[in-house]
Scaffold this active site. Structure first.
Site, PDB file in Angstrom:
ATOM      1  N   ASN A 101      -0.397  -0.538 -33.826  1.00  0.00           N
ATOM      2  CA  ASN A 101      -0.719  -2.149 -33.869  1.00  0.00           C
ATOM      3  C   ASN A 101      -0.257  -1.924 -35.797  1.00  0.00           C
ATOM      4  O   ASN A 101      -2.017  -1.734 -35.867  1.00  0.00           O
ATOM      5  CB  ASN A 101      -2.011  -1.818 -33.480  1.00  0.00           C
ATOM      6  CG  ASN A 101      -2.014  -3.509 -33.536  1.00  0.00           C
ATOM      7  OD1 ASN A 101      -1.875  -4.182 -34.180  1.00  0.00           O
ATOM      8  ND2 ASN A 101      -2.078  -3.924 -32.091  1.00  0.00           N
ATOM      9  N   LYS A 153      -3.982  -4.154 -37.045  1.00  0.00           N
ATOM     10  CA  LYS A 153      -5.042  -3.558 -37.099  1.00  0.00           C
ATOM     11  C   LYS A 153      -5.266  -2.934 -38.225  1.00  0.00           C
ATOM     12  O   LYS A 153      -5.813  -3.122 -38.580  1.00  0.00           O
ATOM     13  CB  LYS A 153      -5.097  -2.376 -35.473  1.00  0.00           C
ATOM     14  CG  LYS A 153      -5.351  -3.429 -34.359  1.00  0.00           C
ATOM     15  CD  LYS A 153      -5.119  -2.416 -33.575  1.00  0.00           C
ATOM     16  CE  LYS A 153      -6.262  -1.435 -32.937  1.00  0.00           C
ATOM     17  NZ  LYS A 153      -6.063  -0.371 -31.503  1.00  0.00           N
ATOM     18  N   GLU A 208      -3.395   7.052 -23.984  1.00  0.00           N
ATOM     19  CA  GLU A 208      -4.908   6.184 -24.099  1.00  0.00           C
ATOM     20  C   GLU A 208      -4.769   6.220 -22.110  1.00  0.00           C
ATOM     21  O   GLU A 208      -4.667   6.557 -21.707  1.00  0.00           O
ATOM     22  CB  GLU A 208      -4.164   4.955 -23.799  1.00  0.00           C
ATOM     23  CG  GLU A 208      -4.430   4.729 -25.359  1.00  0.00           C
ATOM     24  CD  GLU A 208      -5.398   2.729 -25.371  1.00  0.00           C
ATOM     25  OE1 GLU A 208      -5.552   2.400 -24.805  1.00  0.00           O
ATOM     26  OE2 GLU A 208      -5.011   2.277 -26.608  1.00  0.00           O
ATOM     27  N   ASP A 218     -10.344   1.609 -30.557  1.00  0.00           N
ATOM     28  CA  ASP A 218     -10.374   0.630 -29.908  1.00  0.00           C
ATOM     29  C   ASP A 218     -10.881  -0.420 -30.083  1.00  0.00           C
ATOM     30  O   ASP A 218     -12.551  -0.440 -29.711  1.00  0.00           O
ATOM     31  CB  ASP A 218     -10.451   2.047 -28.075  1.00  0.00           C
ATOM     32  CG  ASP A 218      -9.688   1.277 -27.527  1.00  0.00           C
ATOM     33  OD1 ASP A 218      -8.185   1.734 -27.882  1.00  0.00           O
ATOM     34  OD2 ASP A 218      -9.861   0.336 -26.297  1.00  0.00           O
ATOM     35  N   GLY A 220      -2.044 -11.193 -30.837  1.00  0.00           N
ATOM     36  CA  GLY A 220      -2.909 -10.916 -30.481  1.00  0.00           C
ATOM     37  C   GLY A 220      -3.814 -12.063 -29.797  1.00  0.00           C
ATOM     38  O   GLY A 220      -3.476 -13.431 -29.742  1.00  0.00           O
ATOM     39  N   HIS A 247     -15.281  -8.366 -35.347  1.00  0.00           N
ATOM     40  CA  HIS A 247     -15.651  -7.196 -34.259  1.00  0.00           C
ATOM     41  C   HIS A 247     -14.736  -6.207 -35.329  1.00  0.00           C
ATOM     42  O   HIS A 247     -15.644  -5.029 -35.391  1.00  0.00           O
ATOM     43  CB  HIS A 247     -15.183  -6.836 -32.977  1.00  0.00           C
ATOM     44  CG  HIS A 247     -13.600  -7.573 -32.885  1.00  0.00           C
ATOM     45  ND1 HIS A 247     -13.143  -8.613 -33.530  1.00  0.00           N
ATOM     46  CD2 HIS A 247     -12.444  -6.726 -33.262  1.00  0.00           C
ATOM     47  CE1 HIS A 247     -11.336  -8.333 -33.095  1.00  0.00           C
ATOM     48  NE2 HIS A 247     -11.658  -7.032 -32.653  1.00  0.00           N
TER      49      HIS A 247
HETATM   50  P1  ITT Z   1      -3.427   1.436 -30.453  1.00  0.00           P
HETATM   51  O1  ITT Z   1      -4.086   1.749 -29.099  1.00  0.00           O
HETATM   52  O2  ITT Z   1      -2.019   2.283 -31.119  1.00  0.00           O
HETATM   53  O3  ITT Z   1      -4.362   1.792 -31.720  1.00  0.00           O
HETATM   54  P2  ITT Z   1      -3.026  -1.086 -29.506  1.00  0.00           P
HETATM   55  O4  ITT Z   1      -2.609  -2.380 -29.743  1.00  0.00           O
HETATM   56  O5  ITT Z   1      -2.525  -0.381 -27.867  1.00  0.00           O
HETATM   57  O6  ITT Z   1      -2.706  -0.237 -30.768  1.00  0.00           O
HETATM   58  P3  ITT Z   1      -6.465  -1.045 -28.079  1.00  0.00           P
HETATM   59  O7  ITT Z   1      -5.956  -0.424 -27.705  1.00  0.00           O
HETATM   60  O8  ITT Z   1      -7.569  -1.231 -29.270  1.00  0.00           O
HETATM   61  O9  ITT Z   1      -5.216  -1.264 -29.766  1.00  0.00           O
HETATM   62  O10 ITT Z   1      -5.878  -2.943 -27.925  1.00  0.00           O
HETATM   63  C1  ITT Z   1      -6.715  -3.563 -28.120  1.00  0.00           C
HETATM   64  C2  ITT Z   1      -5.365  -5.242 -27.828  1.00  0.00           C
HETATM   65  O11 ITT Z   1      -7.255  -5.730 -28.038  1.00  0.00           O
HETATM   66  C3  ITT Z   1      -4.632  -5.303 -28.499  1.00  0.00           C
HETATM   67  O12 ITT Z   1      -3.357  -4.505 -28.486  1.00  0.00           O
HETATM   68  C4  ITT Z   1      -4.523  -6.614 -29.582  1.00  0.00           C
HETATM   69  O13 ITT Z   1      -3.934  -7.194 -28.026  1.00  0.00           O
HETATM   70  C5  ITT Z   1      -6.236  -7.315 -28.836  1.00  0.00           C
HETATM   71  N1  ITT Z   1      -6.953  -7.019 -30.147  1.00  0.00           N
HETATM   72  C6  ITT Z   1      -7.854  -6.115 -30.293  1.00  0.00           C
HETATM   73  N2  ITT Z   1      -7.804  -6.628 -32.186  1.00  0.00           N
HETATM   74  C7  ITT Z   1      -7.269  -8.311 -32.197  1.00  0.00           C
HETATM   75  C8  ITT Z   1      -7.810  -9.365 -33.454  1.00  0.00           C
HETATM   76  O14 ITT Z   1      -8.463  -8.475 -33.939  1.00  0.00           O
HETATM   77  N3  ITT Z   1      -6.881 -10.386 -32.857  1.00  0.00           N
HETATM   78  C9  ITT Z   1      -6.785 -10.309 -31.834  1.00  0.00           C
HETATM   79  N4  ITT Z   1      -6.428  -9.515 -30.823  1.00  0.00           N
HETATM   80  C10 ITT Z   1      -6.655  -8.034 -30.940  1.00  0.00           C
END
Ligand code: ITT
Length: 183
Positions: free
Chosen positions: A13, A16, A40, A69, A142, A167
């Site tokens: 992502n 992130k 995951e 995560d 997101g 966060h």
């Molecule tokens: P990686 O595991 O590859 O790092 P991911 O997108 O799958 O990427 P997560 O498993 O941590 O990451 O997923 C959490 C989801 O929550 C992410 O895909 C976003 O949709 C959402 N998210 C996390 N942080 C956010 C933020 O600051 N603002 C908006 N949405 C967020």
């Protein structure tokens, strides 16, 4: 050749990574991007997921690495989507979430940063309380357009200082306090 980063951020992502990189630069830590797909596991604990992700990341890159995560936990939905936040965003998205949430709109965003190198594994977690907005507000990535952190009137998407209160910021601040001291 000199290494151009202090620690890698393993993720698929880019949003992130971009936020994490801006935040850690403030603490004097240079973050490299290890763009990859991580293993995951299915778990109701984002700490356990982060621990597996960082072990997988270290096995792939063999360098000091962090993963993050996150989960959006909505009280009236029993903590859903929580550990499934990424999948739920890709499937029903913010409109789907808004249809599910009723009058009780309280929620929290959780982040776990996991660090791994040859010798050490460490976890840093944080929870930011807030609520789900009534409508989509703003154009962030997101869940940014629907999450309003406690003490604010606007969604993450509309807040200019998201990277100073989110966060992600709070979990990375915990990590950087530890990382800078041990170097
Ligand atoms: P990686 O595991 O590859 O790092 P991911 O997108 O799958 O990427 P997560 O498993 O941590 O990451 O997923 C959490 C989801 O929550 C992410 O895909 C976003 O949709 C959402 N998210 C996390 N942080 C956010 C933020 O600051 N603002 C908006 N949405 C967020």
């Amino acid at each position: 050749m000199q290494q151009s980063y202090d620690v890698l951020f393993a993720s698929s992502n880019k949003y992130k990574y971009q936020e994490a990189s801006t935040i850690l630069a403030e603490f004097g830590i240079k973050l490299g991007f290890f763009n990859c797909k991580l293993l995951e596991i299915q778990s109701d604990s984002i700490k356990k997921i982060a621990l597996h992700k960082v072990t997988d990341a270290f096995n792939q890159c063999k360098k000091p690495v962090i993963v993050e995560d996150d989960g959006l936990f909505i009280d009236s939905l029993g903590g859903f989507p929580g550990p499934f936040s990424s999948y739920v965003f890709k499937t029903i998205g913010n409109n789907g979430i808004l249809q599910l949430v009723n009058k009780k709109r309280t929620a929290n965003f959780q982040s776990v940063i996991a660090y791994c190198d040859k010798k050490q594994l460490a976890l840093f977690d944080i929870k930011v309380k807030g609520k789900i907005s009534e409508k989509i507000h703003g154009k962030g990535w997101g869940y940014d357009p629907i999450f309003i952190p406690q003490g604010q009137k606007k969604t993450y998407a509309l807040l200019k200082n998201k990277n100073k209160i989110s966060h992600r910021y709070l979990a990375l601040r915990k990590f950087s306090n530890w990382f800078v001291r041990r170097q």
